[in-house]
Design a protein around this motif. Sequence first.
Motif, PDB file in Angstrom:
ATOM      1  N   MET A 174      34.905  35.956  54.791  1.00 47.93           N
ATOM      2  CA  MET A 174      35.555  36.946  54.781  1.00 47.93           C
ATOM      3  C   MET A 174      36.244  37.485  53.320  1.00 47.93           C
ATOM      4  O   MET A 174      37.298  36.613  53.056  1.00 47.93           O
ATOM      5  N   PRO A 175      35.725  38.153  52.338  1.00 46.06           N
ATOM      6  CA  PRO A 175      36.290  38.422  51.008  1.00 46.06           C
ATOM      7  C   PRO A 175      37.586  38.847  51.301  1.00 46.06           C
ATOM      8  O   PRO A 175      37.825  39.894  52.008  1.00 46.06           O
ATOM      9  N   ILE A 176      38.745  38.462  50.654  1.00 50.99           N
ATOM     10  CA  ILE A 176      40.115  39.143  50.580  1.00 50.99           C
ATOM     11  C   ILE A 176      40.507  39.546  49.444  1.00 50.99           C
ATOM     12  O   ILE A 176      40.259  38.920  48.362  1.00 50.99           O
ATOM     13  N   GLY A 177      40.747  40.763  49.344  1.00 48.44           N
ATOM     14  CA  GLY A 177      41.139  41.522  47.986  1.00 48.44           C
ATOM     15  C   GLY A 177      42.593  41.868  48.048  1.00 48.44           C
ATOM     16  O   GLY A 177      43.332  41.810  49.137  1.00 48.44           O
ATOM     17  N   GLN A 222      30.420  47.425  48.697  1.00 47.00           N
ATOM     18  CA  GLN A 222      29.284  46.953  47.655  1.00 47.00           C
ATOM     19  C   GLN A 222      29.817  45.491  47.195  1.00 47.00           C
ATOM     20  O   GLN A 222      28.918  44.662  47.167  1.00 47.00           O
ATOM     21  N   LYS A 223      31.017  45.727  46.563  1.00 47.27           N
ATOM     22  CA  LYS A 223      31.555  44.110  46.001  1.00 47.27           C
ATOM     23  C   LYS A 223      31.461  43.081  46.775  1.00 47.27           C
ATOM     24  O   LYS A 223      30.839  41.970  46.643  1.00 47.27           O
ATOM     25  N   THR A 224      32.038  43.165  48.138  1.00 46.79           N
ATOM     26  CA  THR A 224      32.295  42.050  49.202  1.00 46.79           C
ATOM     27  C   THR A 224      30.749  41.827  49.668  1.00 46.79           C
ATOM     28  O   THR A 224      30.485  40.763  50.052  1.00 46.79           O
ATOM     29  N   LEU A 225      29.921  42.968  49.631  1.00 46.30           N
ATOM     30  CA  LEU A 225      28.557  42.468  50.241  1.00 46.30           C
ATOM     31  C   LEU A 225      27.992  41.435  49.159  1.00 46.30           C
ATOM     32  O   LEU A 225      27.201  40.675  49.316  1.00 46.30           O
TER      33      LEU A 225
END
Length: 299
Positions: free
Chosen positions: A136-139, A287-290
């Motif tokens: 899970m990307p966290i921003g 889009q970026k996390t994909l």
Amino acid sequence: MKIKFCSNFFIEILLISLPFSVFSQSTDIVIQDIKFESQGITLAGSVLIPKNPLAAVVIVHGSDPVKREMEFAKRMAKAGIAVLTYDKRGVGESGGIYVGPSVGTNNIDTTNLNLLSHDANSAVNTFRTYWKGKKMPIGLVGFSQAGWIIPMAANKNSHVAFMVLFSCPTITTLEQLRFQFYTNGNNRFWENHTEEDAREHTKNDPDKYQFVATDPKISLNKLSIPVLWLFGEKDIQIPVKLCIEQLNTFKVQGKPFEYTLFSRLGHNTVSDHDTAPFDISIQWIKQKTLNIKKAKDSK
């Protein structure tokens, strides 16, 4: 609304154990009260988890004494983004001292901005405990003053995968104050002043406050994660075109930074009345996390 797209430009805790206290739950979103430690004090916030989240973000405040950003967090959660939002240090249920006033040396002094970046960093580490075993990307997502805080936090934490910055400066704290004092809250400022006027004052006006300036470009120069800025061209808090110029200096470095300019908006680029900035930010995050997930899967 006329929107100017400038994409692919230059630059592309401890968790305190609590019972699972859900104060709001539906078939799509679960909201949980949390507390976590940062620099010796306890911060209080909420976690919003939608069904099958596509990404996760921590929300970072602007300069005002603001509690957790629940309405904005719910908008993001409904769009499939998990969110951690917390009461700012010294506000609401969070401990510590809120440093004010909103405009002045102590609020945007480097010491205070660095302290707030530690809070954001601790929030990210707290949120990571929810995603153990999951890719899970966290921003970090923030507003205004967060333009100085978030890059500092991202440099402290290698787990920050992306950043989204609404109306956030890329100039120094002193330069921002010079511009803000020059516009003096006049919503019709741009009807009577030119870009050259604003640039001259921002660069050369005598400073009303004497303190060491924080320059976000120092932190940004060290980052290689995707970043999106959303600007309103009518902004009277930050000189947007000068900020964009600063961003463009990173282009030769191949930074994955992007921005979008909204010709009719001012400093408030997250208004419910105009959803374009929010909608664009959601699509960008997805889009970026994909892309991030695909890159990890290929390793």
